[in-house]
Design an enzyme around this catalytic site. Structure first.
Site, PDB file in Angstrom:
ATOM      1  N   SER A   1       1.189  -1.852   0.405  1.00  0.00           N
ATOM      2  CA  SER A   1      -0.135   0.052   0.117  1.00  0.00           C
ATOM      3  C   SER A   1       0.866   0.884   0.528  1.00  0.00           C
ATOM      4  O   SER A   1       2.087   1.610   0.252  1.00  0.00           O
ATOM      5  CB  SER A   1      -1.051  -0.215   1.206  1.00  0.00           C
ATOM      6  OG  SER A   1      -1.455   1.330   1.142  1.00  0.00           O
TER       7      SER A   1
ATOM      8  N   TYR B   1      -1.759  -1.261  10.613  1.00  0.00           N
ATOM      9  CA  TYR B   1      -2.129  -1.907   9.460  1.00  0.00           C
ATOM     10  C   TYR B   1      -0.882  -0.712   8.229  1.00  0.00           C
ATOM     11  O   TYR B   1      -0.378  -2.351   7.861  1.00  0.00           O
ATOM     12  CB  TYR B   1      -3.532  -0.917   8.971  1.00  0.00           C
ATOM     13  CG  TYR B   1      -3.498  -0.943   7.524  1.00  0.00           C
ATOM     14  CD1 TYR B   1      -3.844  -2.526   6.842  1.00  0.00           C
ATOM     15  CD2 TYR B   1      -3.381  -0.038   6.602  1.00  0.00           C
ATOM     16  CE1 TYR B   1      -4.136  -2.146   5.568  1.00  0.00           C
ATOM     17  CE2 TYR B   1      -3.349  -0.275   5.511  1.00  0.00           C
ATOM     18  CZ  TYR B   1      -3.521  -1.304   4.734  1.00  0.00           C
ATOM     19  OH  TYR B   1      -3.692  -1.894   3.414  1.00  0.00           O
TER      20      TYR B   1
ATOM     21  N   LYS C   1       2.217  -4.140   6.890  1.00  0.00           N
ATOM     22  CA  LYS C   1       2.364  -3.589   4.903  1.00  0.00           C
ATOM     23  C   LYS C   1       3.742  -3.415   4.788  1.00  0.00           C
ATOM     24  O   LYS C   1       4.994  -4.051   3.873  1.00  0.00           O
ATOM     25  CB  LYS C   1       1.841  -2.501   4.667  1.00  0.00           C
ATOM     26  CG  LYS C   1      -0.023  -2.405   4.737  1.00  0.00           C
ATOM     27  CD  LYS C   1      -0.230  -3.747   3.362  1.00  0.00           C
ATOM     28  CE  LYS C   1      -2.007  -4.224   3.719  1.00  0.00           C
ATOM     29  NZ  LYS C   1      -1.373  -5.555   2.964  1.00  0.00           N
TER      30      LYS C   1
HETATM   31  C1  UD1 Z   1      -6.787   4.974   3.661  1.00  0.00           C
HETATM   32  C2  UD1 Z   1      -5.767   4.656   4.784  1.00  0.00           C
HETATM   33  C3  UD1 Z   1      -4.199   3.503   4.059  1.00  0.00           C
HETATM   34  C4  UD1 Z   1      -5.673   2.742   3.607  1.00  0.00           C
HETATM   35  C5  UD1 Z   1      -6.283   3.107   3.029  1.00  0.00           C
HETATM   36  C6  UD1 Z   1      -6.999   2.376   2.261  1.00  0.00           C
HETATM   37  C7  UD1 Z   1      -5.808   6.087   6.562  1.00  0.00           C
HETATM   38  C8  UD1 Z   1      -5.014   7.115   7.492  1.00  0.00           C
HETATM   39  N1  UD1 Z   1      -5.737   5.654   5.691  1.00  0.00           N
HETATM   40  O1  UD1 Z   1      -6.204   5.730   2.967  1.00  0.00           O
HETATM   41  O2  UD1 Z   1      -3.948   3.058   5.119  1.00  0.00           O
HETATM   42  O3  UD1 Z   1      -3.895   1.988   2.919  1.00  0.00           O
HETATM   43  O4  UD1 Z   1      -6.929   3.589   2.999  1.00  0.00           O
HETATM   44  O5  UD1 Z   1      -7.443   2.658   0.558  1.00  0.00           O
HETATM   45  O6  UD1 Z   1      -7.357   5.849   6.863  1.00  0.00           O
HETATM   46  N2  UD1 Z   1     -12.289  11.723   3.694  1.00  0.00           N
HETATM   47  C9  UD1 Z   1     -13.476  12.057   4.067  1.00  0.00           C
HETATM   48  N3  UD1 Z   1     -14.097  11.795   4.617  1.00  0.00           N
HETATM   49  C10 UD1 Z   1     -14.436  10.866   5.007  1.00  0.00           C
HETATM   50  C11 UD1 Z   1     -13.291   9.662   4.541  1.00  0.00           C
HETATM   51  C12 UD1 Z   1     -12.759  10.236   3.715  1.00  0.00           C
HETATM   52  O7  UD1 Z   1     -13.094  13.427   3.801  1.00  0.00           O
HETATM   53  O8  UD1 Z   1     -15.480   9.703   5.097  1.00  0.00           O
HETATM   54  C13 UD1 Z   1     -11.490  11.829   2.591  1.00  0.00           C
HETATM   55  C14 UD1 Z   1     -10.314  11.608   3.595  1.00  0.00           C
HETATM   56  O9  UD1 Z   1      -9.923  12.733   4.723  1.00  0.00           O
HETATM   57  C15 UD1 Z   1      -8.946  11.239   2.532  1.00  0.00           C
HETATM   58  C16 UD1 Z   1     -10.433  10.793   1.976  1.00  0.00           C
HETATM   59  O10 UD1 Z   1     -10.980  11.169   1.581  1.00  0.00           O
HETATM   60  O11 UD1 Z   1      -8.332  12.488   2.548  1.00  0.00           O
HETATM   61  C17 UD1 Z   1      -9.123   9.977   1.266  1.00  0.00           C
HETATM   62  O12 UD1 Z   1      -9.634   8.799   2.549  1.00  0.00           O
HETATM   63  P1  UD1 Z   1      -9.611   7.290   2.312  1.00  0.00           P
HETATM   64  O13 UD1 Z   1     -10.629   6.786   1.500  1.00  0.00           O
HETATM   65  O14 UD1 Z   1     -10.118   6.881   3.332  1.00  0.00           O
HETATM   66  O15 UD1 Z   1      -8.173   6.975   1.972  1.00  0.00           O
HETATM   67  P2  UD1 Z   1      -7.004   7.357   2.529  1.00  0.00           P
HETATM   68  O16 UD1 Z   1      -7.233   7.972   4.120  1.00  0.00           O
HETATM   69  O17 UD1 Z   1      -6.236   8.087   1.323  1.00  0.00           O
END
Ligand code: UD1
Length: 338
Positions: A124, A149, A153
């Site tokens: 990842s 997690y 990895k």
């Molecule tokens: C997350 C994990 C990462 C993992 C990946 C798998 C964290 C900190 N990181 O990545 O380790 O490999 O998922 O897919 O959890 N967001 C919102 N509202 C929400 C959900 C997300 O604003 O309800 C935003 C987040 O702040 C971020 C973006 O959307 O900026 C993507 O979030 P997400 O889909 O959770 O992925 P990552 O955080 O990049």
């Protein structure tokens, strides 16, 4: 080639099974359904239009894994068998380290015993932590993970690199995924998160269908174009095709190689909301909420190495990602549960 997909009933494994079967590889899936459903296996069969061996086993169960290897004699393994929820890993670190490391170590022991020399690992972009610069190359610093997690990895990558040093005949490909979204265009398989989703795209989909009221956008004061977090969203079918290229690469090379699987393009949270609404003609109500702990401002890949050495690049568009996520969500409002 005969390929074992360990943890192959999950989101990425199921899509990969289809893409590699399409190319003529023989597939064998093993999964204990700890985070997937038997129905996913039925639907993979429907899409492929053929049967394949399936084993309901825990990959860390050495005797059962040995029996699988004795019966099937896989020539390559794609290792997806691991827990993957970031928040849960903070609450249950021992379970995460135990499961993710045990599945890997058991696979390595049994592969050696049965002379299987090709291993592709689901890593990842989380191993990069907060990157010093974007786009992120494979040579960027790793090991600044912010949760168990992510550390699993990172640790598994270290283990696999050591194994490749000790065993000159083995071939290991580490695939660092960016943010997989979307679903197979049939709408038969897709991401089926347990409970309330943690990741952005399934959350948006569940708001759009009315299961959840409103998306919380975690922070709008990041140093990005609109203040919201930027990520490299990649269609899961493109990601799946990357595994097919990795199989060919592993078969032709020895040692260990690491590849980013991303599009090299970053989109913000608001870009995703807008694209989803436009592509699907639906509304996604949202509100700005505080930053989520552990989040970074920006993360997207430099995927040049994958293009040059794997001959792979992402082809699907943001519209494809949004349309296919919605197609899956709207046809399966409760995921694989009827
Ligand atoms: C997350 C994990 C990462 C993992 C990946 C798998 C964290 C900190 N990181 O990545 O380790 O490999 O998922 O897919 O959890 N967001 C919102 N509202 C929400 C959900 C997300 O604003 O309800 C935003 C987040 O702040 C971020 C973006 O959307 O900026 C993507 O979030 P997400 O889909 O959770 O992925 P990552 O955080 O990049």
């Amino acid at each position: 080639m005969k390929v074992l997909l360990a943890g192959g009933a999950g989101y990425i494994g199921s899509h990969t099974a289809i893409e590699i079967a399409k190319l003529g590889h023989e597939i064998v899936i093993a999964d204990d359904f700890s985070n997937s459903k038997p129905e996913a296996v039925n639907r993979i069969r429907t899409i492929i239009g053929a049967d394949f061996p399936f084993y309901e086993i825990d990959i860390a169960d050495k005797e059962k894994l040995r029996a699988l290897f004795a019966a099937e004699k896989p020539e390559a393994v794609i290792h997806f068998a691991g827990y993957k929820a970031v928040g849960e890993s903070v609450r249950k670190p021992v379970a995460y380290y135990r499961n993710n490391l045990d599945t890997t170590l058991t696979l390595l022991e049994v592969m050696k015993e049965y002379g299987c020399r090709n291993l592709i690992f689901s890593s990842s972009a989380t191993v990069y932590g907060a990157p010093d610069e974007v786009p992120i190359k494979e040579t960027a610093a790793v090991g600044r993970c912010t949760n168990p997690y992510g550390w699993t990895k990172y640790m598994i990558e270290v283990i696999l690199k050591d194994v490749a040093v000790a065993d000159p005949d083995i071939s290991v490909v580490l695939l660092r995924y960016f943010n997989p979204v979307g679903a197979h265009e049939s709408g038969l398989i897709g991401e089926d998160p347990q409970g309330i989703p943690n990741n952005l795209m399934p959350y948006i989909s569940q708001v759009a269908i009315g299961k959840l009221a409103c998306l919380s956008v975690f922070g709008n004061d990041y140093p990005t174009k609109d203040g919201t977090g930027v990520r490299d969203y990649i269609h899961v079918v493109d990601l799946a095709r990357g595994h097919a290229c990795a199989i060919d690469y592993a078969a032709a090379h020895k040692g260990v190689e690491v590849f980013n699987l991303g599009t090299s393009v970053g989109y913000s949270v608001l870009d995703m909301v807008n694209a989803f609404e436009t592509a699907n003609g639906v509304k996604v109500p949202y509100k700005i909420a505080p930053r989520r702990e552990g989040d970074i401002a920006e993360c997207f890949a430099d995927a040049t190495k994958s293009r040059e050495l794997l001959g792979w690049k992402a082809e699907k568009t943001l519209v494809d990602m949004c349309r296919d996520s919605w197609n899956w969500q709207s046809k399966n409002p409760n995921g694989y549960d009827a």
